[in-house]
Enzyme design. Structure first.
Site: not given
Ligand code: GDP
Ligand code: MG
Length: 424
Positions: A16, A44
């Protein structure tokens, strides 16, 4: 220095980290996007023009309508995949997908066994989402799984279900003392339909990707989960069943060892879902604030994520295990408004100080973080697109991380939207 392809995107913490967003961002410059491990337990999110897309099986390059691949390291829950494909087709997004015949299929009895096991473990449960991913990998490793090639071959599908299911039923009912309504016939009727719909996506991903790499096609490999959820090198046993470190890409796609660049996605703080050791975890108001501002709730599970300070010991270990060439720091905006920000630079264990995650998990649970403290910043940084425009305190924080880790930071993400980045 530009980010080079072929490139693997790996999570550097407990998942995440924002890999979905980074893959979407970099997919613009790629020709192919390959998801190479995990199942639909990985979630994601990609945010585009205020709309949030939740992906659990389709590679995050889908919004750029790139050529997408699911390689053999991925386990497929066919209904979940079909729903995702349908969702994008309905909105007019082309889904150009290829699925490797060796991909294993998650069956309903995997989910039931998963649930039964967690009930049996009680307090010691690993926090599985009961999606059956671990059991699917178990069958895969034990050569008693149902592969994509079987799913699309009615005869093979029938025979395999009739061979494997009776034993699973005995396990569910006699070992775990749980009930099941499943029958071989019901499973077959449901899955044969999935096979018919997915058949057109069949292709030998190993061959296609190997060939494309020699032709210098730009390939982006999307890793699921994070380094410390790696089935072997992660915080065992509170992990997933697969390799999440970059080297997994070779067997998981079916490639010969070769130089593939890797970018580690690092959240500006640390989170994890489920149980297991977490040295920099915060149990106070700051932790709550980070969870709230960062919307730290599971994409798939909705569970609140545990939050804590950035941990350089984790990151040094991630860099060593995956040979990270670049870092992408995400969610820096979430730290805005904190008076003080801490970074764990070392662990104290017994009277010793160490710089990396110890090999013995028993030692890891005894590690106490040693912190360096930084001044926070008050400004909202979400609209900043140039490093020089960041508040002084944020620059000091980032420079410190880069200097300690000795890996260049290439992307700083300051918001969930695709273009909310500082590119270095
Ligand atoms: P992954 O599993 O690594 O792909 O990550 P996830 O999507 O599960 O969780 C990351 C969350 O943070 C998601 O809701 C994204 O939309 C959000 N996100 C990603 N980058 C940023 C950022 O730079 N700032 C903020 N505020 N949210 C972000
Ligand atoms: Mg995730």
């Amino acid at each position: 220095m530009k980010i080079k392809f072929p490139l693997i995107i790996v999570g550097s913490q407990w998942g995440d980290e924002g890999k979905g967003k980074i893959v979407d961002l970099l997919a613009k410059d790629a020709d192919y996007v390959v998801r190479y491990n995990g199942g639909n337990n990985a979630g994601h999110s990609v945010v585009l023009n205020g709309e949030k897309f939740k992906l659990s099986l389709l590679p995050s390059g889908v919004l750029h309508q790139k050529k997408l691949f699911l390689s053999q390291g991925v386990v497929i829950s066919p209904k979940v995949l079909l729903d995702e494909i349908e969702f994008f087709k309905k909105r007019g997004t082309r889904v150009d997908l290829m699925i490797d015949p060796r991909c294993n299929i998650v069956m309903p009895y995997h989910r039931e066994l998963d649930r039964a096991t967690e009930i049996w473990k009680g307090k010691k449960a690993t926090g599985s989402l009961h999606l059956g991913i671990g059991y699917c990998y178990e069958d895969k490793n034990n050569r008693s799984g149902i592969r994509f090639e079987d799913l699309i071959d009615t005869q093979a599908l029938k025979e395999k279900i009739e061979t494997f299911f009776p034993l699973k039923k005995l396990q569910i009912e006699k070992v775990f003392n749980q009930k099941t309504d499943l029958t071989s016939e019901k499973i077959y009727q449901e899955y044969v339909r999935y096979g018919k719909k997915l058949k057109k996506y069949l292709g030998d991903v190993s061959v296609i990707i190997q060939k494309s790499l020699s032709k210098r096609t730009k390939v982006l490999f999307e890793g699921a989960h994070g380094t410390f959820l790696d089935g072997i090198f992660g915080t065992h046993p509170y992990t997933t069943a697969v390799y999440t470190i970059s080297g997994g890409v070779f067997p998981y796609v079916g490639l010969a060892p070769q130089k593939i660049y890797s970018l580690g996605v690092v959240k500006a703080y640390t989170t994890r879902v489920g149980n297991g050791p977490f040295p920099t975890e915060l149990f106070d108001k700051t932790g709550e604030k980070i969870r709230k501002v960062g919307a730290e709730y599971g994409t798939v599970s909705k569970r609140p994520r545990r939050c804590g300070w950035l941990d350089l010991c984790l990151l040094r270990t991630a860099i060593r295990l995956s040979g990270l060439d670049y870092l992408g720091i995400t969610k820096l905006d979430v730290l805005s408004g904190l008076d003080k920000i801490r970074v764990c630079t070392e662990y104290k264990i017994n009277r010793e100080k160490i710089k990396e995650v110890p090999g013995l998990m028993n030692d890891f649970s005894k590690c106490k973080p040693v912190y360096q403290e930084f001044k926070g910043w008050k400004e909202n940084i979400s609209d900043i697109r140039k490093f020089v425009d960041l508040p002084k305190e944020a620059k000091i924080y980032l420079k410190f991380i880069e200097k300690e880790l000795k890996v260049p930071v290439k992307i700083i993400s300051v918001g969930a939207e695709r273009n909310s980045n500082i590119i270095l």
